[in-house]
Design a protein around this motif. Structure first.
Motif, PDB file in Angstrom:
ATOM      1  N   TYR A 107       0.807  -1.220   0.000  1.00 15.01           N
ATOM      2  CA  TYR A 107       0.000   0.000   0.000  1.00 15.01           C
ATOM      3  C   TYR A 107       0.841   1.271   0.000  1.00 15.01           C
ATOM      4  O   TYR A 107       0.299   2.380   0.155  1.00 15.01           O
ATOM      5  CB  TYR A 107      -0.917   0.007   1.226  1.00 15.01           C
ATOM      6  N   MET A 110      -0.281   4.331  -2.057  1.00 13.38           N
ATOM      7  CA  MET A 110      -1.678   4.763  -1.989  1.00 13.38           C
ATOM      8  C   MET A 110      -1.911   5.990  -1.115  1.00 13.38           C
ATOM      9  O   MET A 110      -2.957   6.623  -1.220  1.00 13.38           O
ATOM     10  CB  MET A 110      -2.544   3.608  -1.464  1.00 13.38           C
ATOM     11  N   ALA A 112      -2.673   6.096   1.996  1.00 13.99           N
ATOM     12  CA  ALA A 112      -3.965   5.721   2.567  1.00 13.99           C
ATOM     13  C   ALA A 112      -4.111   6.227   3.999  1.00 13.99           C
ATOM     14  O   ALA A 112      -3.209   6.844   4.568  1.00 13.99           O
ATOM     15  CB  ALA A 112      -4.103   4.196   2.528  1.00 13.99           C
TER      16      ALA A 112
END
Length: 537
Positions: A107, A110, A112
């Motif tokens: 990830y 991303m 995030a």
């Protein structure tokens, strides 16, 4: 080859290193290895309600055990909560191994929720910070972290653990970490130089710190001080580095203002500095506090701290214990002391008067009934002098003082010390202000039935700030006036005994001298955690 997920292998590595206790607060990205932990026999997860408590308890554990304190934090938000206590651990050279999970390497691109560069966050408050990026390097990285944390100068380390790395298989074997010995002694010529710099000084002085305790060099330091007939002052001195009742021991230098240290060291013509740095004040002197021409000998395993701020005549990166022993031999052989050691009777405890400060009355009662195995974890701050008047720090491992400037270590530090030394009687002292940083640690003590005792020195304010602002006024010629309202903690009144009971710990308030004896007896007799709210002002 033996293969298993990294989240399993990591506990094999901890077991190989004799680590069977983890302090932490759980989070989603750590759930995989916490799920494994819950099924492990003989491994205890000490649950804290907030990450500051977890780090502080691990700090107390590491100091009392002389071994790594393992901490689990929850990604960036948990690491952020623990930063203040990690700063304290770094300043105090506590060997903590701090791990935090993250969502996963997959990830990274991303940006995030909760994504953050954990290594960059941790780096300013740790000795070493890294991230595991491949399952076949997981255990190697943990061993490196343990080695760095435990190698003097000790300190906290941080390892970020992506979830997908922990879920992946690894064949890496778990083997004990290697802690390199730094029990090194300077070559004879350098020891001769050090002895020559100190020999026959008219006004010698010794400054000591916690590097003495880590090296177990208390006896050797005392021997050198006696050979020189030199008074000894503690500098960044938070453990028992010398018996505080020894006639040469003079106490602690201040931690706030450089002018205080300058008044003490300014007349010395030879200064031996061991296991510390000079000077650790918040407002240190920018000019050298040492007298012109003074000979300075600095011995430490932390080369960064030697001559960091002021030049040294002889600078020895060496283990204090064997180095001080070799130095003592030279000084004794050469007859360094013209006048001998100051004579004086052995120390005896004087019973405080009935109208003495409450902390002295309480400490005297604790000294009378606490036993030989008593450990004091001291965050009493402005009440600490009265505490130490009756309970001086005498035996190695029996006294731990707050360090590093972060409030809140008194309660969780005592919990960690008790878990590390279950056979000892542990009493943690803190202030009303400091206690409220980590008061939820009482819940941890109750949950895990940690038989530590806690004393809140309750003066209804941040009294240390009162003293500091009065110094500020004096320096600037400001007329004394009312202290800032923000220093006051009396409105509303905090009922610490009721608060403790709400967290599962029995407690009582002590307001009058005639209540002290009974409170101490009840505290010591109680099985399990117990709190005393000692009104000192």
């Amino acid at each position: 080859m033996y293969s298993r997920p990294g989240k399993v292998a990591i506990f094999e590595q901890f077991a190989a290193d004799g680590i069977n206790t983890m302090f932490g607060n759980p989070g989603t990205v750590e759930q995989g290895f916490l799920d494994v932990l819950s099924g492990l026999p003989g491994f205890e997860y000490v649950l804290a309600l907030q990450e500051t408590v977890a780090v502080a308890a691990a700090d107390g554990y590491a100091r009392a055990a002389g071994a790594p304190g393992l901490v689990q934090l929850h990604t960036g938000v948990g690491l952020g909560n623990g930063i203040g206590m990690l700063y304290q651990a770094k300043r105090g050279h506590s060997p903590l191994v701090v791990i935090a999970g993250e969502a996963g390497i997959a990830y990274d691109a991303m940006d995030a929720q909760m994504a953050v560069n954990l290594v960059d966050m941790a780096r300013p408050v740790t000795k070493y910070a890294t991230r595991v990026v491949h399952p076949e390097s997981l255990l190697r990285t943990i061993r490196r972290a343990v080695k760095i944390a435990m190698t003097p100068p000790r300190g906290p380390v941080f390892v970020a653990l992506p979830m997908d790395v922990l879920d992946a298989e690894t064949t890496e074997p778990a083997t004990p970490s290697t802690i390199p010995s730094r029990a090194v002694v300077p070559v004879p010529e350098e020891l001769d130089r050090a002895a020559a710099a100190l020999r026959l000084a008219d006004n010698p002085l010794v400054l000591m710190g916690d590097g003495v305790s880590v090296s177990h060099a208390q006896a050797e330091l005392t021997r050198v001080a006696e050979a020189l007939g030199a008074p000894v002052w503690g500098v960044d001195n938070s453990e028992v580095n010398m018996d505080a009742t020894h006639p040469l021991y003079r106490g602690q230098l201040g931690h706030m203002f450089g002018e205080h240290s300058a008044r003490i060291v300014g007349a010395a013509d030879a200064v031996l500095i061991v296991g510390t740095y000079v000077f650790p004040e918040v407002f240190p002197s920018l000019d050298s506090p040492f007298r012109e021409g003074a000979r300075i000998v600095h011995i430490d395993l932390d080369e960064w701290e030697i001559a960091k701020n002021f030049p040294a005549t002889v600078a020895l990166v060496a283990d204090p214990k064997p180095t001080l022993a070799a130095l003592a031999e030279r000084l004794e052989r050469d007859g360094a002391v013209p006048a001998g050691i100051p004579a004086g009777p052995g120390w005896t405890r004087t019973r405080p008067a009935d109208d003495a400060p409450m902390i002295e009355l309480f400490a005297a009662e604790l000294a009378a009934h606490g036993g030989d195995d008593l450990i004091v974890f001291d965050e009493a701050l402005t009440a600490s002098p009265g505490l130490l008047q009756q309970l001086p720090a005498r035996n190695p491992g029996s006294y731990f003082l707050t360090r590093g400037g972060s409030l809140g270590i008194g309660i969780p530090g005592a919990i960690g010390a008790k878990l590390a030394r279950p056979e000892a009687r542990v009493v943690g002292f803190t202030g009303d202000g400091g206690s409220m940083y980590t008061v939820q640690a009482l819940w941890t003590a109750a949950r895990h039935d940690v038989d530590a005792k806690f004393v809140i020195c309750n003066n209804h304010r941040y009294q240390l700030l009162d003293l500091n602002i009065e110094q500020y006024w004096r320096e600037r010629g400001i007329e004394p006036h009312e202290h800032p309202d923000g220093f006051d903690l009396s409105r509303p009144e905090i009922d610490f005994a009721a608060l403790a009971r709400s967290l599962g710990v029995p407690g009582e308030r002590v307001q009058k001298p005639d209540e002290v004896a009974g409170a101490v007896q009840r505290m010591l007799a109680h099985t399990g955690p117990y709190l005393v709210d000692l009104v000192t002002g």
